[in-house]
Design an enzyme around this catalytic site. Sequence first.
Site, PDB file in Angstrom:
ATOM      1  N   GLY A 214      45.986  38.510  43.737  1.00  0.00           N
ATOM      2  CA  GLY A 214      45.373  39.886  43.082  1.00  0.00           C
ATOM      3  C   GLY A 214      44.454  39.824  42.078  1.00  0.00           C
ATOM      4  CB  SER A 215      42.206  37.314  40.427  1.00  0.00           C
ATOM      5  OG  SER A 215      41.577  36.746  41.428  1.00  0.00           O
ATOM      6  CG  ASN A 216      38.539  39.601  43.662  1.00  0.00           C
ATOM      7  OD1 ASN A 216      37.400  39.877  43.196  1.00  0.00           O
ATOM      8  ND2 ASN A 216      38.879  38.637  44.407  1.00  0.00           N
TER       9      ASN A 216
ATOM     10  CB  ILE B 243      42.119  41.685  61.460  1.00  0.00           C
ATOM     11  CG1 ILE B 243      41.680  40.480  60.739  1.00  0.00           C
ATOM     12  CG2 ILE B 243      41.098  42.542  62.216  1.00  0.00           C
ATOM     13  CD1 ILE B 243      41.226  39.334  62.045  1.00  0.00           C
ATOM     14  CG  LEU B 244      42.881  47.021  57.697  1.00  0.00           C
ATOM     15  CD1 LEU B 244      41.802  47.704  56.714  1.00  0.00           C
ATOM     16  CD2 LEU B 244      44.137  47.668  57.796  1.00  0.00           C
TER      17      LEU B 244
ATOM     18  CG  ASN C 227      36.618  42.157  52.823  1.00  0.00           C
ATOM     19  OD1 ASN C 227      37.681  42.006  52.149  1.00  0.00           O
ATOM     20  ND2 ASN C 227      36.167  41.328  53.621  1.00  0.00           N
TER      21      ASN C 227
ATOM     22  CG  HIS D 269      33.741  36.890  53.495  1.00  0.00           C
ATOM     23  ND1 HIS D 269      35.147  36.417  54.118  1.00  0.00           N
ATOM     24  CD2 HIS D 269      33.149  35.821  53.790  1.00  0.00           C
ATOM     25  CE1 HIS D 269      35.040  35.694  54.799  1.00  0.00           C
ATOM     26  NE2 HIS D 269      33.883  35.076  54.708  1.00  0.00           N
TER      27      HIS D 269
ATOM     28  CG  ASP E 251      34.472  38.722  57.100  1.00  0.00           C
ATOM     29  OD1 ASP E 251      35.377  39.472  56.604  1.00  0.00           O
ATOM     30  OD2 ASP E 251      35.382  37.491  57.380  1.00  0.00           O
TER      31      ASP E 251
ATOM     32  CD  GLU F 215      35.932  35.887  45.773  1.00  0.00           C
ATOM     33  OE1 GLU F 215      36.740  36.833  45.830  1.00  0.00           O
ATOM     34  OE2 GLU F 215      36.036  34.981  45.920  1.00  0.00           O
TER      35      GLU F 215
HETATM   36  C1  GRF Z   1      39.192  35.824  47.072  1.00  0.00           C
HETATM   37  O1  GRF Z   1      38.481  34.740  47.308  1.00  0.00           O
HETATM   38  C2  GRF Z   1      38.596  36.701  48.151  1.00  0.00           C
HETATM   39  O2  GRF Z   1      37.205  36.863  48.303  1.00  0.00           O
HETATM   40  C3  GRF Z   1      39.306  36.322  49.412  1.00  0.00           C
HETATM   41  O3  GRF Z   1      40.554  36.052  48.903  1.00  0.00           O
HETATM   42  C4  GRF Z   1      40.462  35.665  47.864  1.00  0.00           C
HETATM   43  C5  GRF Z   1      41.632  36.481  46.890  1.00  0.00           C
HETATM   44  O4  GRF Z   1      41.908  36.506  45.687  1.00  0.00           O
HETATM   45  N1  GRF Z   1      39.162  37.259  50.445  1.00  0.00           N
HETATM   46  P1  GRF Z   1      42.729  37.204  44.703  1.00  0.00           P
HETATM   47  O5  GRF Z   1      43.871  37.668  45.408  1.00  0.00           O
HETATM   48  O6  GRF Z   1      42.047  38.649  44.534  1.00  0.00           O
HETATM   49  O7  GRF Z   1      42.999  36.201  43.512  1.00  0.00           O
END
Ligand code: GRF
Length: 193
Positions: free
Chosen positions: A20-22, A97-98, A112, A114, A150, A179
């Site tokens: 969950g860093s994003n 996958i939804l 999304n 990627h 994707d 990201e």
């Molecule tokens: C990220 O590299 C994202 O692009 C991919 O999975 C990873 C998730 O990282 N789809 P986080 O959970 O957001 O840290």
Amino acid sequence: MDLSTGCSKIRTAVFISGTGSNLKSLIKFSKTIKSPISIEFIVSNNSKAKGLNYSKIYKIKKKILNFENKNLSEKKLLSVLKANNIEMICLAGFMKILSKNFIKKFKGKILNIHPSLLPKYKGLNTHQRAINNKEKYSGCTVHFVNARLDSGKIILQKKVKISKNETKASLAKKILVQEHKLYPKAILKAFNL
Ligand code: GRF
């Protein structure tokens, strides 16, 4: 994006499966004045996802659905998203996958991130495949989600150089830093901001 950006922010759900860093970077962004979105909901298919801690830390509602029965999980999900007036979805490391039907319900309102320069390296294990192919660059892409994996319209990309002796772990780390910057920028772009 086809959503009105009046004075209130777009109620957004973030779907995760892991760290969950994003998600964290999106929550931080959502709290800035310039953000058109507010994060109102976290969804995970994995009850052990580390990222679920952000639900507690930032007092954001969460829903865990295992997706073993995709139809049923999506049905429950749609009803909980509706009950919470969720208008937009950001997938951030969500490993399921939804279905076409689900995507149709949020047509044009699912994004999304990627970890590759799409259309190259769709799917999993992107970093190792880029290294094996001796690519000079990899990177990350934020795109709209359509029914094909994707493959939706690209909003924004960031290139990252692949160094000599790069490993999939070192590349993943470098790309992840980008990201966290790219997703908020792509959201602004998607809203023409
Ligand atoms: C990220 O590299 C994202 O692009 C991919 O999975 C990873 C998730 O990282 N789809 P986080 O959970 O957001 O840290």
